[in-house]
Write an enzyme that holds these catalytic residues in place. Sequence first.
Site, short mmCIF file in Angstrom:
data_model
loop_
_atom_site.label_atom_id
_atom_site.label_comp_id
_atom_site.label_asym_id
_atom_site.label_seq_id
_atom_site.Cartn_x
_atom_site.Cartn_y
_atom_site.Cartn_z
N LYS A 32 0.71 -1.16 -0.04
CA LYS A 32 -0.09 -0.13 -0.04
C LYS A 32 0.92 1.44 0.02
CE LYS A 32 -0.78 -0.08 5.04
NZ LYS A 32 -0.15 1.08 5.22
N THR A 33 2.08 0.97 0.64
CA THR A 33 2.92 2.39 0.60
C THR A 33 3.28 2.72 -0.72
OG1 THR A 33 3.43 2.01 3.10
CG2 THR A 33 4.71 3.55 1.73
N ASP A 219 -3.55 6.90 5.16
CA ASP A 219 -3.28 5.67 5.35
C ASP A 219 -3.67 4.96 6.54
OD1 ASP A 219 -1.79 3.34 4.97
OD2 ASP A 219 0.16 3.86 5.50
N GLN A 250 -7.59 -5.47 9.87
CA GLN A 250 -6.64 -5.14 10.80
C GLN A 250 -6.89 -3.81 11.58
OE1 GLN A 250 -2.32 -5.14 9.19
NE2 GLN A 250 -3.26 -5.18 6.99
#
Length: 766
Positions: A32-33, A219, A250
């Site tokens: 994702k980063t 994020d 998560q």
Amino acid sequence: MSIYDTLNREQKEGVLHTEGPLLLLAGAGSGKTRVLTHRIAYLIGEMGIKPWNILAITFTNKAAGEMRERVDGLVGFGADQIWVTTFHSACVRILRRYIDRLGYGNDFSIYDTDDQKTVVKAVCKRLCIDTKVYKERSIMSVISSAKDELVGVREYELSVAGDFNKAVYAKVYREYQETLKKNNALDFDDIIVKTVELFKSCPEVLDSYQERFRYIMVDEYQDTNTAQFELVHLLAGKYRNLCVVGDDDQSIYKFRGANIRNILDFEKYFPEAGVIRLEQNYRSTQHILDAANAVISNNVNRKEKALWTDRGAGSRIHFRQFDNAYEEAEYIADEVARRVRRGEAAYRDCAVLYRTNAQARLLEERMIMEGVPYNVVGGTNFYARAEIKDILAYLKTIDNGRDEVAVRRIINVPRRGVGNATMEKLEDYAEMRGIGLYEAMEQADEIMSLGRAGVKLRPFVLLIRSFRERLQGLTIAELIQAIVAETDYEEYLQNNDEESAEDRLANVDELITKAVNYQETHVEPSLTEFLEEVALVADIDNVDSDDDRVLLMTLHSAKGLEFPHVYLAGMEDGLFPSYMTIISDDPADVEEERRLAYVGITRAMNELTLTCARMRMTRGETQYNPVSRFVREIPTGLMDQEAGVPKPASREAFADLIGLPKGQPAVTDFRPRAINRPKAVVKADKPFIAKGIGSLNQIAGLSKGAPAQPAAELSYGEGDRVLHVKYGEGIVLNVSREPRDYKVTVDFDRAGQKIMYASFAKLKRL
């Protein structure tokens, strides 16, 4: 080849979807980063968006630092104009400019948990509230929860009308907020809440930031609370170019106020939103991912996704069940030492994760016995140490004299003979005139009630005044050195505790190093900004990836990290999930625990080991715990024990296991329960943690008061070859006398170096 050609199909789709709201459902380890940083590069390089029109928000300084580094590498010139920051840092930056519109000074202080507790304690004292009945931490939790939900003092008072107990919390909440404002201070929750308040009360300020940040990326969106959601919603309200990245599987911070509905209901708030699932995992092997998928699929409230990888199947999940927690800890320490000896891993490649901090004790003891270097994450935060808080309190007083908590902390550091009676008179004077405590000290000569006590305050006032006058000509590091020298702080530490003084001074030196690093990395360094930066540091930000040590940490601390070898300890119903969770009427509680198990499993890259104990001492009592439901949810084919998870024991087997006499009534359920095992049935050859036994010597078979083995009975010495029943042959490296036994260090041919007690080791000379 374009940098975007290195992305997989879904990642590339996320990068190119630039206009309008977008939900990126990013599974663990799905890159994702990488998507966020490439998206920023695409906006600037391909779409011509100005760098200052982009805001990227994450939760920790560590994550923000990593993202900043990657953005700088991709974007190059102009990257420094992009706001890549945490929620709190972004809001502090905004408030430093505009908080005066809310009646605060722009040089406000930020209170940590200890500071908050100090204020709450003082408030309770003023209001005559018994803190044995209304615990400070409970009060702080109530206030924090209210702020997370954007419930102000007045609204909270109305909501609890008629409830006597909650009305007490309301009184403290009001007085607490008034005290913070008088001290020109904000707590961590206020940083977000006051920014939202600023935007709602000053539309022109909100509009300026909406114009500034036309493209917003957030994020870890699953961890946002209601206040953070409202902040993002306000900022994105004009252009709606909001990209949120997160994984509902998560979401594990409900206890901190995180609201999973923010991500589950994203399309409800933004009906035109695009949704892209990132399911390809680049971290773990397929067996690990299959185990994670199998566990999390039992949750009802989630967005469907299934992780996969092209890394191959990898090793199966290792599951080991032991008789007690001591054997479990021994196995984990042995396994780590074995992997390192064989060259399969470095210590830093291994992490031991557990549900509660209490589990760390036995693990630490076994790591020490095995000679395995380790660090425990989540110990005392560097900035929470007494000596660091002392120096920071001086810096805060120099920077912002209205911070009464800081002033109170250092008025007698070192001792100046200023007593409680003097402080109370100062407080009365300050309250009567609507000024701060330090300002009252400056006017001590005019306070008749102080009498001769006012003379004792003058040196302190002159000292702070002197530091303020020199502030422009000193770096922050030099200022700290001046504080230490001119307050005789070293002598103060020596007088307080000579043994720890050296270590505590070393911590102050480390703070000076931090100040030097800060000075070198900031174009326009300032004391206010330095204090702000250290106030926003989280424990996990201090984990040093270059330190070759095994990390021991709770599952919550492990989020965002990855390790080649992961051990999940204490996988038992009653511990994980906890007994209170199991009996809870709210199924959402078990779902949160299951998400935590999913996070733990997906930290593993190559090898995952799950361990549990049939018996474990909790709060001084030995409990029998069945294997965790989260282990039972993993298909047996993924385990390296084909027999699968042990089934609940029969009555006879269970009775034998816990030492009940024959004919005892049948055990009808397997909920965690305290068991008092009769001493007569404890077998000497089978380690067992009975009620009231917990020390390492007792576990090792050295009963209280056991005499040391006489020197004449040691048939071996340094340099001799010996035989151990478990570890085999080895050479004695060292023998040292302890109060009740001999401690023997042996280098075994196969097992490596071990430290053990002679009476327990029963070594035989060869």
